[in-house]
Structures are given as structure tokens and as C-alpha cells.
Enzyme design. Structure first.
Site, short mmCIF file in Angstrom:
data_model
loop_
_atom_site.label_atom_id
_atom_site.label_comp_id
_atom_site.label_asym_id
_atom_site.label_seq_id
_atom_site.Cartn_x
_atom_site.Cartn_y
_atom_site.Cartn_z
N SER A 1 0.63 -0.81 -0.04
CA SER A 1 0.36 -0.13 -0.16
C SER A 1 0.93 1.64 0.12
O SER A 1 2.04 0.79 -0.05
CB SER A 1 -0.56 0.01 1.15
OG SER A 1 0.04 0.17 2.48
N LYS A 2 -0.13 2.02 -0.09
CA LYS A 2 0.83 4.23 0.02
C LYS A 2 1.29 3.71 1.35
O LYS A 2 2.92 4.34 0.99
CB LYS A 2 -0.36 4.58 0.16
CG LYS A 2 -1.18 5.52 -1.05
CD LYS A 2 0.22 6.37 -1.86
CE LYS A 2 -1.10 7.17 -2.79
NZ LYS A 2 -0.13 6.09 -3.91
#
Ligand code: GLU
Length: 482
Positions: free
Chosen positions: A252-253
Site C-alpha cells: 500500500s501507499k
């Protein structure tokens, strides 16, 4: 066997994530390897979240990676339209057929009722699923409720039994259909569900192989039931693993870049991305690691795609990026780093460009590192700030400066080629040898005079890439410190 046709079916609700890019890549490689067709289908049924600008950015990113579609919204093709939002008439046709043949039925249950049923089932420790209240409605009752303006969804009537199929990556898979409730295929707002639309599309677009992430495995059971009800042969499925972060969680980010666009902006080359994504969970079968797209097409087979999770490894990507950057000619490298230099407000003269590119080539991890290493060729130098001035006080440095000036006088252009830069340094070194001047009076003092630093690009790159005027001016300025 009919010609292989695969599809990449992104929902245009954001930019192209590297997980989806890998799905696209596997589809592309399989299609090309088999001499088949690679279709791009835009799954924009979520009207609120789907944006045309996301579709364009996905297309642009696929193009950047080299994964161009043979059929799709931009190029057209025989089995379009290729955007789900333009295929409602086909979905409606299928719904009518399923209703007419008794594979589907109208459901008038309100959300409140469905919630209550679910609550009661959970309280009894049962798997929640639709209780089929509307399955037994008579045709007359359905008619009169519709006539009264009641809203209805269309549900697929899930038949009893086992659903089995052979996944190209995961092997034999089997599901009991009684855990699947009669799912909605058409909503009250007239929209169609994902599982249903995909089946109509895969059927209509003559898709022979569906290659996608393992997050879709449970959808496949529903999709197979729909194929069966529609009397069509389903495609062959292959569900690849997902990309995980080094800590094992979902990428994820918070692990840094996750979209192809972000990696491009960070200075990764498409060759490196493609090579890297292919190696995530695909094993070439030998020690080889460097594959450009055409080589991947040649080597790719589904049998060598592993079902274990792929772990994202930035060091490997960086290594591959370095390899591909070093393979570029200086001219090509310059054109790749130019946007990053501009971004940093750095401008190189045409005569400097290839020399500077060659000079910094071995230092770069990503293209975005270019300004850091190229700066020495553009920035002004104020020697009084240099901590290396002692180097200028070696014996013979004055003479070395003069020798460099003389050598440069033999060239007319402002910037020299790397070859000429080498020749100049050789001339200076040769003359120094004749005059008995030692190495430490030559290389370090010249480097300090030209850059104020004690390390960096080779001297011949500096001589060639700084340009005659700068070299002469800096030597002149450095004389004050001798
Ligand atoms: N639109 C789906 C997604 O983006 C893909 C569906 C499929 O490949 O069947 O996850």
C-alpha cells in the site's frame, strides 16, 4: 483450439497500480506467446467512481510499459464496445434470457427485510444468504407488483451442486454452491453486477483465458454458474498471487510508490518495471534475470507462474533499473533524464548533453538522481568555500594548469566530446611526466580547481562537459589559491 483471446479489465477508478500492471503484463505475455489477442476492456460500471481521466491515465501507463492492446476502446475491434458503460443493451438481453429460461427471478425484498434476514441467520450461526422469499412469487403477483410501481432486482437462481474447475496456476478448485446465495445480477437502479457483466463480456468478446489476481477466485464460482446457465463454455482461468509488501502485508501507499505513474515519476525505466514485474512470481527456469519485453514473450509460460505470494523488493527493482540505464546510449539517456533536469531547473547546452549523460550514467539508481550528479556541470563554483584547497598547493600545480590551457587551445568547440576530453587529459598527463610532475599535483588539484570537490566524475568528463570557457575561468580563479 480456437485462437487465444485474453483481456485486461481495469476499473477506471484510479491510476494503474503495479498489481494490476502485472495482471496486464501476464495477459499480454500469454497472448503474445500464444499468438493470440490482447483485449483492453474498461469496467466502468461504477458510475460514481469511474472517470474518463483515469481510463486515459491507465491507457497511457500501459502504453508506457509497452503493453498495447489489440482491441479496446481506443483501437476498436470486432467484439466491442469495450467499455462496460456502453454495453447495457447486451447485459439486458442476457437478463431477459435468464429470466425467460428460469435461471433468474425478480426480487422485491426491501433492504430492511434483507438486513433482518441476515441478522437472524447470523444469530442462528448460519452463513448469511438470501432466503429466496421472492423465488416462489407467482407470475401474476410479480406482474401486479411491477404494475404498482414496485422496484425489483433480478437475482440469479443458484443451482445446487459442486462447482469445479482447473485453474492454470492454482490447480483443481472446487466450491459448494450452497454457500452462494442467489446473487443480484441487475440492481433496482438498472445497473448490472460485476460478476454478471463480466460473464456477458467474456462471452461476447470470445475470451478464451481469464488471467487475473487471486482476489477474484471466489467470483469465479459465480461466473462459472452463469456461464453454465447461459449454455456457454467458460474460459480457462488462471489466478495469480498478489504482490505483498516486505512485511508480508498488502502493498500500500505506506510502502512508498504503488502506481506505475509514481514509479515513472521516481525515474524508473519501463524496461526495468516490466522485467521486475515479470519476475515477481514468474520463474524463468534458469538463472537468467534480464528480460526485455520481447524476450519475456518468448520465455513466458503459465506453468512457471508460482502461486505463492510475490514480495515486493525495491532493491531488485533498483538493480534492474541501473542495468537498463547503463545500457542506454548517452543520447538516449539524456532524453530520459531531461525532464528530471528541467524539473530541477537545470539546463544543459546541446554540446554538453551526451558528455554529462555519459559522466553520470554509472551513478544513477533512478533517472531522478540525474540533477544531483549533473549539478557539477552547471553550478557555479566558489572556491573559497571548498575544504580541499590544500590540494592546490602541491608543487607544479601552476604548470599543470598551464598545460591544460595549452591542451585545450587545440580544440575550437566550446564543449569537447568524451574522446577529446580523454585526449586532453592524456596530453596533460604526458607533458607532466616529461616535466617530472607527480600524479598528486595533477588530478586532485585539477578536480578541486574545476569543481571545488575532491571526488566525482572522471576528469576527462569534467574537461569535456564543463566547456572551455568554464574550465579556463575556473583555472584562472583557482590561481588565487595556489
Ligand atoms: N475490473 C476488475 C478489477 O479491476 C477485473 C475483473 C476481472 O478481471 O475479471 O479488479
Amino acid at each position: 483450439m480456437s485462437k487465444v483471446r485474453v483481456r485486461f479489465a481495469p476499473s477506471p477508478t484510479g491510476s494503474l497500480h503495479i498489481g494490476s500492471a502485472r495482471t496486464a503484463l501476464f495477459n499480454y505475455l500469454f497472448a503474445r506467446h500464444m499468438g493470440g489477442v490482447f483485449v483492453l476492456r474498461i469496467e466502468d460500471t461504477d458510475m460514481k467512481r469511474s472517470l474518463r481521466e483515469h481510463e486515459h491515465s491507465i491507457s497511457r501507463d500501459l502504453h508506457w510499459l509497452g503493453l498495447t492492446a489489440d482491441e479496446g476502446p481506443d483501437v476498436g475491434g470486432p467484439w466491442g464496445p469495450y467499455r462496460q458503460s456502453e454495453r447495457s443493451h447486451l447485459y439486458e438481453e442476457g437478463v431477459q434470457r435468464l429470466l425467460a429460461e428460469g435461471h433468474a427471478y425478480l426480487c422485491f425484498c426491501s433492504q430492511e427485510r434483507l438486513d433482518d434476514v441476515k441478522k437472524a441467520q447470523l444469530a442462528r450461526g448460519e452463513m448469511p444468504k438470501y432466503d429466496r422469499q421472492c423465488l416462489s412469487l407467482s407470475a401474476e403477483e410479480v406482474e401486479s407488483r411491477l404494475a404498482a410501481g414496485e422496484q425489483a432486482t433480478v437475482r440469479f437462481k443458484v443451482p445446487p451442486g459442486q462447482i469445479e474447475y482447473q485453474d492454470m496456476i492454482r490447480g483443481h478448485l472446487s466450491f459448494a454452491s450452497d454457500v452462494i446465495g442467489d446473487f443480484i445480477i441487475k440492481r433496482t437502479d438498472g445497473g448490472f453486477s460485476y460478476n454478471y457483466a463480466v460473464v456477458i463480456d467474456d462471452m461476447g468478446m470470445r475470451i478464451t483465458h481469464v488471467i487475473r489476481g487471486e482476489d477474484h477466485v471466489t467470483n469465479t464460482a459465480r461466473q462459472l454458474l452463469l456461464f453454465r446457465a447461459l449454455g456457454e463454455e467458460p474460459p480457462t482461468y488462471a489466478h495469480h498471487s498478489m504482490i505483498h509488501a516486505p512485511d508480508g502485508g498488502k502493498l500500500s501507499k505506506r510502502h512508498g510508490a504503488t502506481s506505475i505513474g509514481e514509479f515513472r515519476d521516481l525515474g524508473y525505466l519501463p524496461e526495468a518495471m516490466v522485467n521486475y514485474l515479470a519476475l515477481l512470481a514468474w520463474h524463468p527456469g534458469d538463472e537468467r534475470e534480464l528480460f526485455r519485453l520481447p524476450e519475456l514473450v518468448e520465455a513466458f509460460t503459465m506453468e512457471r507462474v508460482s502461486k505463492s505470494p510475490a514480495i515486493f523488493d525495491i532493491d531488485k527493482l533498483n538493480w534492474l533499473n541501473g542495468v537498463y540505464m547503463r545500457e542506454l546510449s548517452p543520447g538516449r539517456l539524456y532524453s530520459q533524464v531531461e525532464p528530471f533536469l528541467h524539473e530541477a531547473d537545470m539546463h544543459l547546452e546541446p554540446g554538453q548533453r551526451e558528455v554529462v549523460a555519459a559522466a553520470i550514467q554509472s551513478n544513477l539508481v533512478t533517472l531522478a538522481d540525474a540533477p544531483t550528479y549533473a549539478e557539477v556541470f552547471t553550478a557555479d563554483v566558489d572556491l573559497k568555500d571548498s575544504p580541499h584547497l590544500a590540494a592546490l598547493r602541491e608543487p607544479g600545480v601552476t604548470q599543470v594548469f598551464s598545460l591544460l590551457e595549452e591542451a585545450l587551445a587545440q580544440f575550437y568547440d566550446e564543449y569537447l566530446s568524451v574522446e577529446d576530453g580523454r585526449a586532453v587529459v592524456r596530453m596533460v598527463a604526458g607533458a607532466c611526466k616529461e616535466h617530472g610532475i607527480k600524479g598528486r599535483s595533477i588530478y586532485l588539484p585539477l578536480r578541486v580547481a574545476l569543481t571545488g570537490r575532491n571526488e566525482g566524475a572522471e576528469l576527462y568528463y569534467l574537461v569535456a562537459g564543463l566547456g572551455r570557457s568554464r574550465v579556463l575561468a575556473r583555472l584562472e580563479a583557482a590561481r588565487a589559491y595556489l
